[in-house]
Enzyme design. Structure first.
Site, PDB file in Angstrom:
ATOM      1  N   ASP A  21       0.498  -1.220  -0.098  1.00  0.00           N
ATOM      2  CA  ASP A  21       0.262  -0.117  -0.035  1.00  0.00           C
ATOM      3  C   ASP A  21       0.985   1.621   0.591  1.00  0.00           C
ATOM      4  O   ASP A  21      -0.052   2.364  -0.062  1.00  0.00           O
ATOM      5  CB  ASP A  21      -0.280   0.259   1.011  1.00  0.00           C
ATOM      6  CG  ASP A  21      -2.149  -1.084   1.270  1.00  0.00           C
ATOM      7  OD1 ASP A  21      -2.175  -2.090   0.385  1.00  0.00           O
ATOM      8  OD2 ASP A  21      -2.758  -1.087   2.132  1.00  0.00           O
ATOM      9  N   GLU A  49      -9.579   0.859  -2.041  1.00  0.00           N
ATOM     10  CA  GLU A  49     -10.450   0.619  -1.289  1.00  0.00           C
ATOM     11  C   GLU A  49     -11.284   1.243  -0.056  1.00  0.00           C
ATOM     12  O   GLU A  49     -12.610   1.270   0.184  1.00  0.00           O
ATOM     13  CB  GLU A  49      -9.722  -0.947  -0.719  1.00  0.00           C
ATOM     14  CG  GLU A  49     -10.156  -1.969  -0.531  1.00  0.00           C
ATOM     15  CD  GLU A  49      -9.301  -2.522  -0.001  1.00  0.00           C
ATOM     16  OE1 GLU A  49      -8.166  -2.468   0.268  1.00  0.00           O
ATOM     17  OE2 GLU A  49      -9.278  -3.619   0.653  1.00  0.00           O
ATOM     18  N   GLN A 105      15.033  -4.061 -26.044  1.00  0.00           N
ATOM     19  CA  GLN A 105      14.921  -3.405 -24.733  1.00  0.00           C
ATOM     20  C   GLN A 105      14.863  -1.733 -24.745  1.00  0.00           C
ATOM     21  O   GLN A 105      14.691  -0.913 -24.188  1.00  0.00           O
ATOM     22  CB  GLN A 105      16.968  -2.925 -24.096  1.00  0.00           C
ATOM     23  CG  GLN A 105      17.142  -4.239 -24.091  1.00  0.00           C
ATOM     24  CD  GLN A 105      18.790  -4.119 -23.953  1.00  0.00           C
ATOM     25  OE1 GLN A 105      19.836  -4.152 -22.929  1.00  0.00           O
ATOM     26  NE2 GLN A 105      19.391  -4.899 -25.267  1.00  0.00           N
TER      27      GLN A 105
END
Ligand code: ADP
Length: 742
Positions: free
Chosen positions: A157, A256, A653
């Site tokens: 988080d 959330e 790359q």
């Protein structure tokens, strides 16, 4: 550093798992062994500490081999209620003393670190209890008078103060970005809106950064709820305006823990229903859930895990950690250590501010990077630019890509165009790089012409590696005059910087010119990171992970050649991220003695049962001892013991969709460049500048100073600051403790 015989260091991972924890565990174990300190892994977090027995295991150098690329934590993690109680911690203390552990490195979130600090605070009284219960002698108790504690933050988080970034957050951002990119393509096919819920109960970092990285249309985060009562109306109006302007897909990212101004949770179901009702659209809801936790750690988490794990041990073994528990993290691009309790207290302050609906404080505590990103996102999600401010001059600003292609160039152009339009300016793109500029190939770019560019690799405008000569410079001056440009943004590599510098030196060019570093080699001055470097690093890392797997069945050594010109940043960091045992760099040179020693290490390793050898070479590490030479030498000396294969990674790359890190960097740098062009253009000032991120902060530098900071012969910064990573790379790569630094 002297350590009493028998003393040992314990390492554990606790709380929620996070990708990159393995890199940290590996670095802790190997650094401790290198310093002559035995290490124990405490399996399953505090459960292992409380249960003891087999769950506390001595670790060897090779026990942490082959774990870098694995997600989660190989030593296990758990929640443990017993540890919350004093009797539980008493058992834990006994088990630690039994193994001689008086130093702990704990990798976890604020809960785990708080628990560890409680144990540390109670340590002497716990040992007193053990003496009184007859479980340990008074001599033993006095020999273990102190528990030294260093914490590392593992949390997807990024919700912990004391470090700018936590181990695992960037990997989670990779998972979210991949998922939203995938949703975007299906949403665009059907002209659909998706509401995506991402993790972050108390922190909007993942929601904010993923919205910024994917070009999402709306985001809801806990720290900054919508500031109007009927926010649903505003959101719907914005999405509707976006549709009217031609957007085929809409994405709303919801953290959330998103709340409204009164602290009431905002659920994805509510957002979905609202959009369906008010827009009459087909809206789908996706809750990403635990996929965000899993998967291979990204390069950033592997390198950071290695660097902070290494630092944690040295701090733990120094007297600095005697007085109080330390927290090791990354602040402003550097490894820092601070007081653990302060970081925990500060983290709690954010939590309390959120609970009290004091959003201003919560947002302020998140720091400038978070706030600046939030402001930029709020501008970028506008369907259309603000109406021009009457009386404010409208500038005509050109945007050019120059140098080799780098993933994230489009992201930078998109942000620059939209932020420029938002300030009321006209934005013109140059097609085909510097050659296009010489020919005056300018096109008008509007808000929707850069739609969908946030996550697209390559260069939509086109780029080339041309640097104009004196005649070219005067032709470009003519083009700038004719097109009535008031400023120019060059998004590119060394050729772009040299072109801009040449324009600045010409008397005929009086408009401001600013350069934004975009190069996979990360070889530009004034910036620790160039746009595209992180993507290339991840590309190299994935390729090497696959190569390593291919070699497991046979006894084989690989020599992998990576790009970077003569700049070794990409080779060195990919060495750390993949666990290569040797990295050859142009900056350090290669001698025959080095090669002889390396071949002897390889032979000794394979003789002792090693199955895989991995050497990374920068493409220009040495002119004579090149990749073919190295392969031939290893092959000859390896005899029947092992095969040698070369792998030149080449142009893969330069390709690929930009990583979230590069997208965010590109957006932030573009925002600063437009701000600078706006100020210079409006004040009638000319001059040249280049932007960069240093110590985590975005800074502008004077382009006139380029000759002092740029090494034109080697085409890299005059100060090869990335070599500071060399000691960590070498220590972790050696075949065993004190075996000699490759
Ligand atoms: P995180 O470390 O990710 O924040 P938790 O808050 O779940 O995760 O903590 C993980 C474990 O750390 C808990 O299961 C418990 O064993 C221990 N722990 C957490 N808070 C405390 C505390 N205040 N005192 C003692 N142990 C704690």
């Amino acid at each position: 550093m002297t350590v009493a015989p028998g003393r040992s260091l314990g390492v554990l991972t606790s709380g929620g798992d996070a990708s990159g924890m393995n890199a940290a565990v590996r670095a802790v174990v190997r650094t401790a062994l290198d310093r002559g300190v035995p290490v124990h892994a405490i399996l399953e977090g505090y459960q292992g500490m409380v249960a003891g027995g087999d769950l506390i295991r001595p670790m060897t150098w090779n026990d942490v081999g082959g774990i870098l690329q694995r997600g989660g934590t190989v030593i296990g993690t758990a929640r443990c209620d017993a540890f919350r109680t004093r009797p539980g911690r008493l058992r834990a203390a006994r088990h630690l003393v039994e193994r001689g552990i008086d130093t702990l490195v704990v990798i976890g979130g604020d809960g785990s670190l708080t628990g560890a600090d409680t144990l540390r605070g109670e340590w002497s009284s716990l040992l007193e209890d053990l003496v009184n219960a007859g479980e340990i002698s008074r001599e033993v108790a006095s020999a273990y008078e102190r528990l030294t504690l260093v914490g590392l933050v593992g949390s997807i988080d990024n919700d912990m103060q004391g470090t700018d970034i936590t181990i695992g957050a960037l990997t989670a951002l990779h998972r979210i970005t991949e998922a939203i990119d995938a949703l975007l393509s299906t949403a665009a096919s059907h002209q659909r809106t998706f509401v995506v819920e991402v993790m972050g109960r108390h922190c909007g970092y993942l929601a904010l950064m993923s919205a910024l990285a994917t070009g999402a249309d709306w985001a809801l985060i806990p720290e900054s709820p919508p500031d109007v009562q009927d926010w649903e109306e505003t959101m719907c109006a914005r999405l509707e305006a976006g549709r009217a302007a031609g957007r085929r897909a809409s994405i709303v990212v919801v953290a959330e823990g998103a709340v409204d101004r009164d602290g009431r949770p905002i659920s994805t179901a509510h957002v979905k229903r609202t959009l369906e009702e008010r827009l009459g659209e087909d809206v789908r809801e996706t809750i990403l859930g635990h996929v965000q936790r899993g998967g291979r750690p990204c390069a950033y988490d592997r390198v950071m895990g290695a660097v902070v794990g290494h630092a944690a041990v040295d701090i733990a073994l120094s007297e600095d950690a005697w007085g109080e528990a330390r927290l090791v993290g990354i602040r402003e691009g550097r490894v820092v250590d601070g007081a653990l309790v302060e970081a925990v207290a500060e983290t709690r302050r954010v939590g309390k501010a959120l609970e009290a609906c004091d959003f201003e404080t919560a947002l302020a505590l998140r720091g400038e990077f978070f706030q600046e990103s939030w402001r930029t996102l709020r501008t970028l999600v506008r369907a259309l630019p603000h109406p021009p401010v009457p009386g404010r001059r409208r500038l005509r600003l050109g945007v050019l890509n120059a140098g080799a292609p780098a993933p994230g160039m489009n992201t930078a152009v998109r942000a620059a165009v939209r932020l420029g339009l938002d300030r009321g300016h006209e934005m013109l793109g140059v097609r085909g790089g510097v050659s296009g500029l010489l020919e005056g190939r300018l096109v008008q770019l509007d808000w929707m012409s850069v739609n969908g560019w946030a996550g697209r690799g390559g260069s939509e405008l086109g780029t080339d590696r041309v640097v104009p000569d004196a005649e070219g410079v005067s032709r470009i001056a003519g083009v700038i005059e004719e097109a009535a440009l008031d400023g120019l943004l060059v998004v590119g590599g060394g050729e772009g910087y040299e072109t801009a510098h040449a324009l600045l030196a010409s008397e005929r060019v009086s408009v401001p010119v600013v350069c934004l570093p975009a190069s996979i080699a990360n070889d530009l001055p004034g910036s620790e990171r160039s746009v595209g470097g992180d993507t290339a690093l991840n590309m190299v890392m994935h390729a090497v992970d696959a190569i390593k797997q291919s070699a497991v069945a046979t006894r084989r050594a690989f020599v992998v050649e990576v790009m970077g010109g003569t700049c070794g940043w990409l080779a060195l960091t990919s060495g750390i991220a993949t666990g290569a045992e040797r990295v050859y760099l142009h900056e350090e040179g290669v001698t025959l003695d080095d090669l002889r020693q390396d071949v002897a290490h390889l032979v000794a390793g394979f003789e002792q049962g090693k199955r895989l050898g991995l050497v990374i070479r920068n493409e220009r590490a040495h002119e004579i001892y090149d990749t073919d030479f190295t392969v031939a030498l290893f092959e000859e000396e390896g005899g029947d013991l092992f095969d040698v294969r070369k792998s030149i990674l080449g142009h893969l790359q330069q390709g690929g969709d930009p990583s979230p890190f590069d997208r965010i960097l590109a957006t932030r740098l573009a925002a600063r460049c437009i701000q600078w062009l706006d100020a210079q253009g409006l004040s009638g000032g000319g001059g040249g500048a280049y932007v960069g991120v240093q110590w985590g902060e975005i800074r502008m530098h004077d382009l006139a100073d380029l000759p002092e900071v740029w090494d034109p012969e080697h085409r890299r910064p005059a100060d090869p600051w990335w070599l500071a990573l060399r000691p960590v790379a070498s220590l972790l790569a050696q075949p065993g403790p004190g075996a000699g630094r490759p």
